[in-house]
Design a protein around this motif. Structure first.
Motif, mmCIF file in Angstrom:
data_model
loop_
_atom_site.group_PDB
_atom_site.id
_atom_site.type_symbol
_atom_site.label_atom_id
_atom_site.label_comp_id
_atom_site.label_asym_id
_atom_site.label_seq_id
_atom_site.Cartn_x
_atom_site.Cartn_y
_atom_site.Cartn_z
ATOM 1 N N SER A 1 37.734 31.970 57.360
ATOM 2 C CA SER A 1 37.690 32.695 56.018
ATOM 3 C C SER A 1 36.278 32.560 55.514
ATOM 4 O O SER A 1 35.903 33.287 54.886
ATOM 5 N N GLY A 2 35.694 31.333 55.622
ATOM 6 C CA GLY A 2 34.591 31.249 54.971
ATOM 7 C C GLY A 2 33.363 31.906 55.604
ATOM 8 O O GLY A 2 32.403 32.261 54.995
ATOM 9 N N ASP A 3 33.515 32.632 56.684
ATOM 10 C CA ASP A 3 32.582 33.624 57.523
ATOM 11 C C ASP A 3 32.961 35.035 56.818
ATOM 12 O O ASP A 3 32.191 35.982 57.137
ATOM 13 N N LEU A 4 33.979 35.400 56.080
ATOM 14 C CA LEU A 4 34.198 36.578 55.603
ATOM 15 C C LEU A 4 33.535 37.030 54.330
ATOM 16 O O LEU A 4 33.382 35.784 53.524
ATOM 17 N N PRO A 5 33.401 38.101 53.870
ATOM 18 C CA PRO A 5 32.795 38.444 52.646
ATOM 19 C C PRO A 5 33.868 38.468 51.512
ATOM 20 O O PRO A 5 34.975 38.277 51.885
ATOM 21 N N PRO A 6 33.413 38.201 50.444
ATOM 22 C CA PRO A 6 34.292 37.878 49.346
ATOM 23 C C PRO A 6 35.567 38.893 49.149
ATOM 24 O O PRO A 6 36.640 38.576 48.729
ATOM 25 N N PHE A 7 35.098 40.104 49.572
ATOM 26 C CA PHE A 7 36.348 41.218 49.464
ATOM 27 C C PHE A 7 37.325 41.042 50.321
ATOM 28 O O PHE A 7 38.570 41.114 50.394
ATOM 29 N N ALA A 8 36.936 40.496 51.744
ATOM 30 C CA ALA A 8 38.046 40.445 52.630
ATOM 31 C C ALA A 8 39.042 39.027 52.285
ATOM 32 O O ALA A 8 40.141 38.817 52.502
ATOM 33 N N GLU B 1 44.084 36.803 50.330
ATOM 34 C CA GLU B 1 44.642 35.648 49.466
ATOM 35 C C GLU B 1 45.697 36.659 48.818
ATOM 36 O O GLU B 1 47.003 36.036 48.423
ATOM 37 N N ALA B 2 45.442 37.911 48.343
ATOM 38 C CA ALA B 2 46.332 38.742 47.718
ATOM 39 C C ALA B 2 47.596 39.187 48.435
ATOM 40 O O ALA B 2 48.938 38.993 48.105
ATOM 41 N N CYS B 3 47.444 39.079 49.993
ATOM 42 C CA CYS B 3 48.520 39.281 50.817
ATOM 43 C C CYS B 3 49.286 38.230 50.972
ATOM 44 O O CYS B 3 50.646 38.205 51.084
ATOM 45 N N ARG B 4 49.025 37.065 50.731
ATOM 46 C CA ARG B 4 49.545 35.770 51.096
ATOM 47 C C ARG B 4 50.500 35.513 49.836
ATOM 48 O O ARG B 4 51.558 35.135 49.854
ATOM 49 N N ASP B 5 50.206 36.330 48.760
ATOM 50 C CA ASP B 5 50.883 36.133 47.369
ATOM 51 C C ASP B 5 52.004 37.298 47.444
ATOM 52 O O ASP B 5 52.897 37.335 46.440
ATOM 53 N N ILE B 6 52.090 38.234 48.460
ATOM 54 C CA ILE B 6 53.322 39.066 48.354
ATOM 55 C C ILE B 6 54.707 38.573 48.281
ATOM 56 O O ILE B 6 54.931 37.918 49.275
ATOM 57 N N ASP B 7 55.536 38.787 47.219
ATOM 58 C CA ASP B 7 56.846 38.267 47.189
ATOM 59 C C ASP B 7 57.894 39.060 47.649
ATOM 60 O O ASP B 7 57.899 40.455 47.167
ATOM 61 N N GLN B 8 58.544 38.673 48.701
ATOM 62 C CA GLN B 8 59.643 39.571 49.449
ATOM 63 C C GLN B 8 60.932 39.565 48.529
ATOM 64 O O GLN B 8 61.717 40.370 49.230
ATOM 65 N N PRO C 1 31.526 52.901 58.054
ATOM 66 C CA PRO C 1 32.936 52.176 58.377
ATOM 67 C C PRO C 1 33.008 51.057 57.729
ATOM 68 O O PRO C 1 34.168 50.736 57.132
ATOM 69 N N GLU C 2 31.915 50.096 57.400
ATOM 70 C CA GLU C 2 32.131 49.004 56.845
ATOM 71 C C GLU C 2 32.443 49.137 55.333
ATOM 72 O O GLU C 2 33.172 48.479 54.731
ATOM 73 N N GLU C 3 32.054 50.284 54.808
ATOM 74 C CA GLU C 3 32.354 50.577 53.491
ATOM 75 C C GLU C 3 33.643 51.193 53.141
ATOM 76 O O GLU C 3 34.402 50.782 52.416
ATOM 77 N N VAL C 4 34.202 51.994 54.203
ATOM 78 C CA VAL C 4 35.454 52.197 54.374
ATOM 79 C C VAL C 4 36.347 51.094 54.327
ATOM 80 O O VAL C 4 37.490 51.039 53.719
ATOM 81 N N ILE C 5 36.148 49.976 55.180
ATOM 82 C CA ILE C 5 36.956 48.953 54.938
ATOM 83 C C ILE C 5 37.230 48.123 53.680
ATOM 84 O O ILE C 5 38.287 47.788 53.450
ATOM 85 N N GLU C 6 36.151 48.148 53.058
ATOM 86 C CA GLU C 6 36.187 47.407 51.691
ATOM 87 C C GLU C 6 36.946 48.101 50.741
ATOM 88 O O GLU C 6 37.749 47.615 50.172
ATOM 89 N N VAL C 7 36.753 49.613 50.799
ATOM 90 C CA VAL C 7 37.502 50.142 49.685
ATOM 91 C C VAL C 7 38.841 50.257 50.275
ATOM 92 O O VAL C 7 39.946 50.068 49.181
ATOM 93 N N PHE C 8 39.337 50.347 51.528
ATOM 94 C CA PHE C 8 40.681 50.338 51.805
ATOM 95 C C PHE C 8 41.415 48.946 51.488
ATOM 96 O O PHE C 8 42.429 48.919 51.193
ATOM 97 N N LEU C 9 40.656 48.043 51.998
ATOM 98 C CA LEU C 9 41.244 46.513 51.839
ATOM 99 C C LEU C 9 41.508 46.587 50.359
ATOM 100 O O LEU C 9 42.634 45.904 49.666
#
Length: 228
Positions: A13-20, A25-32, A108-116
């Motif tokens: 994760s340290g190699d990923l940009p802040p948005f990723a 982290e947001a996905c980890r907190d999804i409450d089932q 494409p890399e901008e689409v990734i950021e917006v979509f995530l």
């Protein structure tokens, strides 16, 4: 290896940009355990150059958010991908996506950021979702190797089969009965710009809000009761 790397696998994760990192982290907190009516669903669709995942390129991606059994049209996401001179005439014939639209699209890399950013903290929904997830993961892996979609996933085709044929294996059903067009006809949904990413995302969202009440009537009241 950091905590997120241990949780999510090989991706450092340290190699990923802040948005990723924020997305993961947001996905980890999804409450089932969240009740269906309080969950946020994001229904999405992709348009591509082929139905073969290995050779297909992403042309556009669109999504709409659904909460409280309502579609939030005003916040819909609709992105064209800029691929330069690779837009071929046969793709225009199928999707109506012109070279001009592609040229004015996002990289494409901008689409990734917006979509995530749009899908984080949501249950991700699509019709035949495996194809669309594979397409998004291909783009993610190209620009950020090892990064994959981490949301909870819901396939409306499989959900419809489960509700309509609860005692039948999905492999025993007729696939033609569970296309998006077939289900739209069965549930009285008017088509809206079929074969565009935004139109198909909206139509799938309409299908979702017709199926969710059926889950509640069967006693499946929380996201974790029916999600994979």
């Amino acid at each position: 290896m950091g905590l997120l790397s241990k949780i999510f696998g090989k991706t450092p994760s340290g190699d990923l940009p802040p948005f990723a990192r924020s997305y993961m982290e947001a996905c980890r907190d999804i409450d089932q355990k969240v009740p269906i009516e309080k969950a946020r669903f994001v229904v999405f669709d992709t348009e591509t150059t082929s139905l073969e995942v290995k050779e297909a390129r992403l042309l556009s991606i669109s999504a709409v958010s659904c909460t409280h059994n309502q579609i939030e049209v005003s916040s819909a996401l609709d992105c064209y991908v800029a691929w330069g001179d690779d837009v071929r005439p046969e793709n225009i014939a199928i999707h109506g996506i012109t070279k001009r639209q592609s040229d004015t699209g996002l990289q494409p890399e901008e689409v990734i950021e917006v979509f995530l950013d749009y899908i984080k903290d949501a249950v991700l929904v699509a019709h035949h979702i495996d194809f669309d997830i594979s397409m998004v993961n291909n783009v993610l892996n190209k620009y950020y190797p090892g990064l994959k979609i981490k949301n909870l996933l819901l396939d409306t085709a499989q959900l419809a089969i489960r509700l309509e044929q609860p005692r039948m294996s999905s492999t025993a059903t007729n696939p033609k009965d569970y296309t998006l067009d077939a289900l739209m006809g069965r549930y009285g949904i008017d088509p809206l710009e079929r074969h565009t990413a935004l139109g198909d995302a909206y139509s799938t969202a309409e299908l979702l809000i017709r199926l969710l009440p059926k889950l509640r009537r069967r006693g499946l009241k929380r996201v974790g009761d029916f999600i994979r």
